[in-house]
Motif scaffolding. Structure first.
Motif, PDB file in Angstrom:
ATOM      1  N   PHE A 265      -7.042  37.665  34.052  1.00 52.57           N
ATOM      2  CA  PHE A 265      -8.142  38.439  33.455  1.00 52.57           C
ATOM      3  C   PHE A 265      -7.523  39.569  32.634  1.00 52.57           C
ATOM      4  CE2 PHE A 265     -12.819  39.108  34.362  1.00 52.57           C
ATOM      5  CZ  PHE A 265     -13.028  39.898  33.235  1.00 52.57           C
ATOM      6  N   ALA A 266      -7.770  39.534  31.325  1.00 51.36           N
ATOM      7  CA  ALA A 266      -7.213  40.543  30.430  1.00 51.36           C
ATOM      8  C   ALA A 266      -8.307  41.464  29.916  1.00 51.36           C
ATOM      9  CB  ALA A 266      -6.503  39.872  29.258  1.00 51.36           C
ATOM     10  N   LEU A 267      -8.013  42.759  29.852  1.00 54.89           N
ATOM     11  CA  LEU A 267      -8.879  43.731  29.196  1.00 54.89           C
ATOM     12  C   LEU A 267      -8.321  43.983  27.803  1.00 54.89           C
ATOM     13  CD1 LEU A 267      -9.457  46.287  32.106  1.00 54.89           C
ATOM     14  CD2 LEU A 267     -10.735  44.203  31.548  1.00 54.89           C
ATOM     15  N   TRP A 268      -9.183  43.936  26.805  1.00 56.40           N
ATOM     16  CA  TRP A 268      -8.736  43.872  25.407  1.00 56.40           C
ATOM     17  C   TRP A 268      -9.514  44.891  24.582  1.00 56.40           C
ATOM     18  CZ3 TRP A 268      -5.696  39.491  23.563  1.00 56.40           C
ATOM     19  CH2 TRP A 268      -5.521  39.438  22.181  1.00 56.40           C
ATOM     20  N   GLU A 269      -8.800  45.759  23.861  1.00 55.37           N
ATOM     21  CA  GLU A 269      -9.439  46.758  23.006  1.00 55.37           C
ATOM     22  C   GLU A 269      -9.065  46.508  21.551  1.00 55.37           C
ATOM     23  OE1 GLU A 269     -10.324  51.463  23.205  1.00 55.37           O
ATOM     24  OE2 GLU A 269      -8.195  50.909  23.331  1.00 55.37           O
ATOM     25  N   PRO A 270     -10.038  46.161  20.704  1.00 54.75           N
ATOM     26  CA  PRO A 270      -9.745  45.982  19.286  1.00 54.75           C
ATOM     27  C   PRO A 270      -9.196  47.270  18.674  1.00 54.75           C
ATOM     28  CG  PRO A 270     -11.886  45.062  19.822  1.00 54.75           C
ATOM     29  CD  PRO A 270     -11.436  45.852  21.016  1.00 54.75           C
ATOM     30  N   PRO A 271      -8.409  47.154  17.611  1.00 58.59           N
ATOM     31  CA  PRO A 271      -7.763  48.342  17.046  1.00 58.59           C
ATOM     32  C   PRO A 271      -8.712  49.176  16.193  1.00 58.59           C
ATOM     33  CG  PRO A 271      -7.226  46.422  15.734  1.00 58.59           C
ATOM     34  CD  PRO A 271      -8.018  45.916  16.910  1.00 58.59           C
ATOM     35  N   LEU A 272      -8.349  50.441  16.022  1.00 55.65           N
ATOM     36  CA  LEU A 272      -9.042  51.286  15.061  1.00 55.65           C
ATOM     37  C   LEU A 272      -8.708  50.816  13.647  1.00 55.65           C
ATOM     38  CD1 LEU A 272      -8.451  54.840  16.584  1.00 55.65           C
ATOM     39  CD2 LEU A 272     -10.668  53.728  16.295  1.00 55.65           C
ATOM     40  N   THR A 273      -9.666  50.964  12.766  1.00 56.77           N
ATOM     41  CA  THR A 273      -9.468  50.575  11.371  1.00 56.77           C
ATOM     42  C   THR A 273      -9.446  51.824  10.499  1.00 56.77           C
ATOM     43  OG1 THR A 273     -11.825  50.396  10.836  1.00 56.77           O
ATOM     44  CG2 THR A 273     -10.776  48.476  11.864  1.00 56.77           C
ATOM     45  N   GLU A 274      -9.188  51.623   9.220  1.00 54.53           N
ATOM     46  CA  GLU A 274      -9.210  52.735   8.279  1.00 54.53           C
ATOM     47  C   GLU A 274     -10.625  53.043   7.796  1.00 54.53           C
ATOM     48  OE1 GLU A 274      -6.562  51.791   5.145  1.00 54.53           O
ATOM     49  OE2 GLU A 274      -4.747  51.919   6.399  1.00 54.53           O
ATOM     50  N   LEU A 275     -11.568  52.230   8.197  1.00 55.80           N
ATOM     51  CA  LEU A 275     -12.944  52.413   7.753  1.00 55.80           C
ATOM     52  C   LEU A 275     -13.590  53.573   8.500  1.00 55.80           C
ATOM     53  CD1 LEU A 275     -13.957  48.656   7.673  1.00 55.80           C
ATOM     54  CD2 LEU A 275     -13.487  50.118   5.698  1.00 55.80           C
ATOM     55  N   LEU A 283     -13.839  53.770  12.880  1.00 50.48           N
ATOM     56  CA  LEU A 283     -14.456  52.566  13.435  1.00 50.48           C
ATOM     57  C   LEU A 283     -13.397  51.632  13.987  1.00 50.48           C
ATOM     58  CD1 LEU A 283     -17.074  51.733  10.639  1.00 50.48           C
ATOM     59  CD2 LEU A 283     -17.484  52.905  12.813  1.00 50.48           C
ATOM     60  N   ARG A 284     -13.695  51.046  15.135  1.00 55.23           N
ATOM     61  CA  ARG A 284     -12.847  49.976  15.654  1.00 55.23           C
ATOM     62  C   ARG A 284     -13.259  48.647  15.027  1.00 55.23           C
ATOM     63  NH1 ARG A 284      -9.415  51.385  19.404  1.00 55.23           N
ATOM     64  NH2 ARG A 284      -9.810  53.334  20.543  1.00 55.23           N
ATOM     65  N   LEU A 418     -12.104  40.318  28.572  1.00 58.01           N
ATOM     66  CA  LEU A 418     -13.187  41.233  28.249  1.00 58.01           C
ATOM     67  C   LEU A 418     -12.776  42.030  27.016  1.00 58.01           C
ATOM     68  CD1 LEU A 418     -15.860  42.728  28.795  1.00 58.01           C
ATOM     69  CD2 LEU A 418     -14.583  44.261  30.321  1.00 58.01           C
ATOM     70  N   ILE A 419     -13.504  41.843  25.928  1.00 55.61           N
ATOM     71  CA  ILE A 419     -13.191  42.482  24.647  1.00 55.61           C
ATOM     72  C   ILE A 419     -14.144  43.652  24.451  1.00 55.61           C
ATOM     73  CG2 ILE A 419     -12.988  42.126  22.151  1.00 55.61           C
ATOM     74  CD1 ILE A 419     -12.767  39.054  22.910  1.00 55.61           C
ATOM     75  N   ALA A 420     -13.612  44.843  24.345  1.00 54.87           N
ATOM     76  CA  ALA A 420     -14.438  46.050  24.295  1.00 54.87           C
ATOM     77  C   ALA A 420     -15.129  46.192  22.945  1.00 54.87           C
ATOM     78  CB  ALA A 420     -13.578  47.280  24.561  1.00 54.87           C
ATOM     79  N   ARG A 421     -16.409  46.550  22.999  1.00 54.75           N
ATOM     80  CA  ARG A 421     -17.113  46.970  21.794  1.00 54.75           C
ATOM     81  C   ARG A 421     -16.803  48.433  21.506  1.00 54.75           C
ATOM     82  NH1 ARG A 421     -23.034  46.236  23.418  1.00 54.75           N
ATOM     83  NH2 ARG A 421     -22.087  47.001  25.324  1.00 54.75           N
ATOM     84  N   LYS A 620     -27.768  49.400   7.541  1.00 56.72           N
ATOM     85  CA  LYS A 620     -27.008  48.245   7.072  1.00 56.72           C
ATOM     86  C   LYS A 620     -25.530  48.482   7.358  1.00 56.72           C
ATOM     87  CE  LYS A 620     -30.023  47.007   3.153  1.00 56.72           C
ATOM     88  NZ  LYS A 620     -30.069  46.834   1.677  1.00 56.72           N
ATOM     89  N   ARG A 621     -24.890  47.459   7.946  1.00 56.89           N
ATOM     90  CA  ARG A 621     -23.456  47.546   8.202  1.00 56.89           C
ATOM     91  C   ARG A 621     -22.768  46.290   7.700  1.00 56.89           C
ATOM     92  NH1 ARG A 621     -22.815  49.999  14.329  1.00 56.89           N
ATOM     93  NH2 ARG A 621     -23.197  52.175  13.793  1.00 56.89           N
ATOM     94  N   ARG A 622     -21.634  46.470   7.044  1.00 58.23           N
ATOM     95  CA  ARG A 622     -20.889  45.334   6.515  1.00 58.23           C
ATOM     96  C   ARG A 622     -20.404  44.451   7.664  1.00 58.23           C
ATOM     97  NH1 ARG A 622     -19.582  45.034   1.438  1.00 58.23           N
ATOM     98  NH2 ARG A 622     -19.552  47.295   1.113  1.00 58.23           N
ATOM     99  N   VAL A 623     -20.542  43.132   7.495  1.00 52.67           N
ATOM    100  CA  VAL A 623     -20.262  42.192   8.575  1.00 52.67           C
ATOM    101  C   VAL A 623     -18.814  42.287   9.034  1.00 52.67           C
ATOM    102  CG1 VAL A 623     -20.107  39.746   9.169  1.00 52.67           C
ATOM    103  CG2 VAL A 623     -22.076  40.590   7.868  1.00 52.67           C
ATOM    104  N   GLN A 624     -17.877  42.258   8.119  1.00 53.28           N
ATOM    105  CA  GLN A 624     -16.483  42.136   8.505  1.00 53.28           C
ATOM    106  C   GLN A 624     -15.890  43.420   9.053  1.00 53.28           C
ATOM    107  OE1 GLN A 624     -14.698  39.287   8.577  1.00 53.28           O
ATOM    108  NE2 GLN A 624     -16.587  38.244   8.006  1.00 53.28           N
ATOM    109  N   SER A 625     -16.439  44.569   8.655  1.00 57.30           N
ATOM    110  CA  SER A 625     -15.800  45.831   9.009  1.00 57.30           C
ATOM    111  C   SER A 625     -16.644  46.755   9.871  1.00 57.30           C
ATOM    112  CB  SER A 625     -15.427  46.582   7.725  1.00 57.30           C
ATOM    113  OG  SER A 625     -16.601  46.951   7.006  1.00 57.30           O
ATOM    114  N   GLY A 626     -17.964  46.591   9.856  1.00 59.43           N
ATOM    115  CA  GLY A 626     -18.832  47.521  10.543  1.00 59.43           C
ATOM    116  C   GLY A 626     -19.148  48.753   9.728  1.00 59.43           C
TER     117      GLY A 626
END
Length: 796
Positions: A265-275, A283-284, A418-421, A620-626
C-alpha cells in the motif's frame, strides 16, 4: 485490521514492493511522490468441514466450483443464523462473506422458505444472481426486482420467486406498499440478507433503518419472523451498528479466517506545478491526471487495475486521458493497436445494458483497466485484479480498505495506491500514515430518530398497515412526538385504534431515501432528443447548471439550459479544454443550542440551525493543469434546510490582541472554517461534500466571532455531532494540516475550498493558525468538562 508493516520509501528496489509498484516507479521523477509504503503480509488459513445440516448436493455443487469447505468465520455465521440468531459478519474484502449467508439461505430455500436479499447497488444484485444461477438448483427460483426489471417480469417474480434480490429503494416504493400482493412470499420468509451494509450511513442509512422496521411489521402481519444477516466490510462496533440499523439484537462475527495474498500500500502525493490558482496559490498536479497516467502505465504492463475516483465526471476524464496516453504509446512504440480499447469508465447513471456489458468485459479480460466511481467498491466479482488506484480519500477508512481490497481477490499479491488530491485532508493523510494504518475503522453514523426521516416512514407504515400503540417501540424514541406533529399537519388521522393514512397520494413519495431532494433531472441531447442519463435534483444545481461541462461515456457535452421546472438539462456535444465547478453562498441562523461547553477562552456548541444556500456561479478550470480560467455567474433558486451544526465562538477579549497585530479576523476564521471542513471526514463517517460551513467575524445570533460546520442534510446526519464529540482532536489535526503545508499564503492543500462562493477571499493562513492556537489553548475551566456522553479516542 491487517498486520501493517511500514517501509520508508527510498527507491523502487529497496521498497520490495513487487512488480506493480516497480512499474510505476520506472519514471525516476516519481520516487519523491511516494510518501510512505506499508506491507501487509500474506495470511494463511485452514478450512473447516461443512455443517451436517447442509444438503449433500449443495456441498457437491460448491465443490465443483472449487470450494471444498468453509473458512471459520463463514461456518460461525452460518451456524448462528441456523439457530435463529441475527448476525452481522464484518470481515475484510474477498473474505467470502457471501458464502456465509448463501449456506443458510439456500438450505432454507430447499426447505420451502423464501429469502430477501438487499443490496445498495444493482450491479451487486446482478453479480449475486449470476452466482446463484451457476449452482443450477431446480428448486431455486432467484430473480432481481429493481428498476431495470421489465414490467412483464415483475408479476412472475411476485408469484414464483423464492429468492428475491432487490434494493432499499424498491423495498420502500414497491414491495412494502404492495405487501398484500407478496403475501405468499412474506409468509414463508426465513431470512433477510442486508449485504454491504456499511454503505448505509448518514441520512441514507437512517432511511434504510426505518425501511427495515417497516419490513419487520409487514412480516409480522403475514406471520413470519425472518432472521437478519448483515454483511459488512470491517467496521467499528458492528453489533451496535447492526442493532441501530435493524432495531434487533445482533451477534458479531469479526475474526477473518480467510487466506490472503500480500498487499503493498503506497501513499502518493502529486507534485506541485508552476501553475497558480486563485489568489496566486500554487497548484498540485490533479489527482485525476496522475491516476490516468498510472492507470495507463499499469494497463500497458498488463496489470489489471481499477482506478477509483470521486465523481462521475472524474471517471470519464481518467478513462479518456488514459486512453489518449495509450494511443500515444501505440503510435510511438508500436504497441498493440487495441491497447487504448482496454480502458473504459464505469459509473452510476449508465443505462443497465451498458453497465452489464462493461462488467462482462472486465471479468473476461477484454478490458484491463476501469476508471470507476464507488459503484464498483462493493462486492461485484472482479476477481483477478492486480492493482487498485484510489484518486483521493474516499471518505472513510472502511471505504479505503474496501476499495484497496478489490485487488488480490484471487489470493495473489496486490498493489494499492492512495493518490492525494489538492485538499487539506488528503495532504494530511499522505504525510500522517499513522492516521490510516494500524487504526480501527470508524463507527458508522446514522440517526433513525431524525424527525425528517422518521416522519415520512411513519406515514408510509400507516399506509401499509394502520399504526397502533404497540408499534411505537419498533420505530424508536421520539415516535409519539412525531406522530402528534403528523396529525397536526393533517398527514395522519388519529382514532381510538391507532393512526391512519387518509390521503390519496402515495405516502412513500414523502421520503427521499437517498437525500436527492427532489425528482431526477433528465440529461437530454438537445439536437437528437437522446436521453444520456439522470441527475438528482439537488445535484443538478452543481452538475448540470447552464454552462456546465457534462461527460458521458467518453463524450463531452456542454449544458445549454437547465430547466428545473421541467426536470430537464439540455446539452450539446462539445470539446472544451476546461471543467466546471459550481460555487455557492451560504447564510446560517441559530435555532437552538442543544449542548455546549468551554473550549479554551471560547465555547463549543452543538445544535439546530437553518441554512440557506444558493449556487451563484461556476469556476472554469483547465483540464490538464487545474489552472483557473475565470468565474461565470449563475441565477438559480436558493435552497433552505434545517439541520444540525457544530460551532465555536471566541469573545472579543480573546481576539483583540490578534486584531491589534493586524491579523484579518474574518479571513482567519474563513481559513479555519475551510480547513476544518476538510479534516472532519477523518473523525466522522462523512464526505467533505456531506457538510458545509459558514464563518464570520461577528455573527448576529452569537454576537461573537463564530465558525459553523453543518450537516448538509435536512434534520442532520450525525456528522456535526461527531465533530462536537471529537472537537479537540479534530481542530488540532486541522491546525497541524495548515501548519504542515509548504505554501506561503494558503492553497487548495490547506485552506482553499473548491466550492467557496466568495472566491476564497478573504483567507488568512497565518491568522487561522493563531486563531486555532488561541481556541485550543488550555484553560482552567476545561478541567472535567469533557462532552457528556462522548467516548475519548486516540488523537491522530
Amino acid at each position: 485490521m491487517p498486520d501493517w508493516k511500514p517501509v520508508t520509501p527510498t527507491s523502487s528496489s529497496s521498497l520490495g514492493a513487487g512488480p506493480a509498484l516497480d512499474t510505476l516507479l520506472r519514471v525516476s521523477a516519481r520516487h519523491d511522490r511516494v510518501t510512505h509504503v506499508e506491507h501487509v503480509p500474506a495470511r494463511q488459513s485452514a478450512q473447516v468441514e461443512w455443517p451436517d445440516w447442509v444438503e449433500e448436493r449443495l456441498v457437491t455443487r460448491w465443490a465443483n466450483q472449487g470450494i471444498p469447505g468453509l473458512w471459520p468465520h463463514q461456518a460461525e455465521a452460518a451456524e448462528l443464523v441456523r439457530r435463529g440468531q441475527n448476525v452481522i459478519i464484518a470481515t475484510g474484502t474477498a473474505s467470502g462473506k457471501s458464502l456465509a449467508y448463501l449456506v443458510p439461505a439456500l438450505t432454507s430455500v430447499l426447505d420451502g422458505g423464501t429469502i430477501l436479499y438487499l443490496t445498495p447497488t444493482k450491479a451487486l444484485a446482478a453479480d449475486q444472481l449470476r452466482a446463484l444461477r451457476d449452482l443450477d438448483l431446480p428448486e431455486l427460483r432467484a430473480a432481481t426486482y429493481d428498476g431495470d426489471t421489465p414490467y412483464e417480469e415483475r408479476l412472475w417474480v411476485r408469484k414464483h420467486a423464492n429468492y428475491v434480490l432487490t434494493n432499499p429503494d424498491m423495498l420502500h416504493r414497491s414491495l412494502l406498499p404492495r405487501h398484500a400482493q407478496w403475501a405468499a412470499f412474506w409468509r414463508r420468509l426465513r431470512m433477510v440478507v442486508v449485504d454491504e451494509c456499511h454503505g448505509y450511513r448518514g441520512v441514507f442509512g437512517s432511511h434504510v433503518a426505518q425501511i427495515l422496521r417497516r419490513l419487520r411489521r409487514v412480516c409480522a402481519r403475514h406471520g413470519s419472523r425472518p432472521v437478519f444477516l448483515l454483511s459488512s466490510a470491517t467496521a467499528s462496533e458492528p453489533g451496535a451498528f447492526a442493532e441501530r440499523l435493524t432495531g434487533l439484537q445482533t451477534a458479531e462475527v469479526t475474526v477473518d479466517g480467510s487466506p490472503r495474498g500480500a498487499t503493498t500500500f503506497a501513499l502518493w502525493e502529486p507534485p506541485l506545478t508552476e501553475l497558480r490558482g486563485e489568489r496566486g496559490a500554487p497548484l498540485r498536479r490533479p489527482a485525476t491526471l496522475e491516476s490516468a497516467d498510472l492507470l495507463a502505465d499499469l494497463v500497458a504492463a498488463d496489470v489489471r487495475t481499477l482506478a477509483f475516483v470521486r465523481s462521475r465526471r472524474a471517471a470519464e476524464s481518467v478513462a479518456l486521458t488514459a486512453r489518449a496516453r495509450l494511443q500515444d504509446l501505440v503510435l510511438g512504440a508500436g504497441a498493440p493497436t487495441d491497447l487504448p480499447d482496454k480502458v473504459a469508465a464505469y459509473r452510476a447513471g449508465y443505462l443497465a445494458e451498458d453497465r452489464r456489458s462493461l462488467e462482462k468485459a472486465f471479468r473476461s479480460g477484454e478490458l484491463a483497466g476501469l476508471a470507476t466511481t464507488n459503484a464498483l467498491e462493493l462486492g461485484v466479482d472482479v476477481s483477478g485484479l492486480d492493482a487498485v488506484l484510489i484518486a483521493g480519500w474516499p471518505g472513510t477508512r472502511a471505504s479505503l480498505w474496501q476499495q484497496a481490497g478489490r485487488a488480490g481477490r484471487a489470493g495473489r499479491d496486490a498493489l494499492a495506491v492512495l493518490i492525494a488530491r489538492d485538499d487539506p485532508l488528503d495532504t494530511y493523510l499522505v504525510h500522517h500514515p499513522e492516521a490510516l494504518f494500524g487504526r480501527p475503522v470508524e463507527a458508522i453514523v446514522l440517526d433513525p430518530g431524525n424527525p425528517y426521516v422518521l416522519g415520512p416512514h411513519l406515514c408510509a407504515a400507516a399506509a401499509e398497515i394502520p399504526l397502533t400503540r404497540d408499534d411505537l417501540e419498533i420505530f424508536g424514541e421520539g415516535t409519539k412526538e412525531v406522530l402528534a406533529d403528523l396529525v397536526a399537519d393533517g398527514l395522519l388521522r388519529e382514532r381510538a385504534t391507532g393512526w391512519f393514512w387518509t390521503r390519496r397520494e402515495r405516502a412513500t413519495d414523502l421520503a427521499d431515501i437517498r437525500g436527492a431532494g427532489g425528482p431526477a433531472v433528465q440529461v437530454v441531447e438537445a439536437s437528437t432528443g437522446r436521453l444520456l442519463g439522470t441527475v438528482d435534483e439537488a445535484s443538478a444545481h452543481t452538475a448540470v447548471h447552464t454552462g456546465a461541462v457534462y461527460v458521458h461515456r467518453g463524450e463531452t457535452f456542454l449544458v445549454e439550459e437547465l430547466d428545473l421546472d421541467a426536470g430537464v438539462a439540455l446539452v450539446e456535444e462539445g470539446s472544451p479544454d476546461y471543467t466546471t465547478f459550481a460555487r455557492d453562498v451560504t447564510d446560517i441562523s441559530v435555532l437552538e443550542s442543544l449542548h455546549s461547553h468551554p473550549l479554551g477562552p471560547g465555547e463549543l456548541h452543538f445544535g439546530s440551525v437553518e441554512v440557506t444556500r444558493q449556487v451563484v456561479s461556476y469556476l472554469k478550470r483547465r483540464v490538464q493543469s487545474g489552472e483557473s480560467l475565470g468565474d461565470e455567474p449563475l441565477e438559480l433558486p436558493a435552497r433552505t434546510l434545517r439541520t444540525r451544526a457544530v460551532w465555536w465562538t471566541l469573545p472579543a477579549s480573546a481576539t483583540a490582541s490578534l486584531a491589534q497585530e493586524g491579523l484579518d479576523l474574518g479571513g482567519a476564521a474563513h481559513a479555519a472554517e475551510h480547513a476544518s471542513i476538510g479534516l472532519l471526514p477523518l473523525f466522522a463517517t462523512c464526505d467533505r461534500w456531506d457538510i458545509g460551513g459558514v464563518s464570520t467575524e461577528l455573527h448576529p445570533d452569537t454576537g461573537l466571532l463564530t465558525v459553523f460546520v453543518y450537516d448538509g442534510h435536512e434534520g442532520g446526519a450525525g456528522f456535526a455531532e461527531r465533530g462536537y464529540a471529537r472537537a479537540v482532536d479534530w481542530l488540532t489535526a486541522t491546525r497541524e494540516a495548515i501548519l504542515a503545508c509548504e505554501c506561503e499564503r494558503g492553497c487548495p492543500s490547506c485552506i482553499q475550498s473548491p466550492k467557496c462562493g466568495n472566491g476564497n477571499d478573504p483567507l488568512d493562513k497565518a491568522g487561522a493558525l493563531r486563531l486555532l492556537a488561541v481556541l485550543l489553548s488550555p484553560a482552567p475551566s476545561l478541567e472535567g468538562s469533557a462532552c457528556e456522553g462522548s467516548t475519548p479516542e486516540p488523537s491522530v
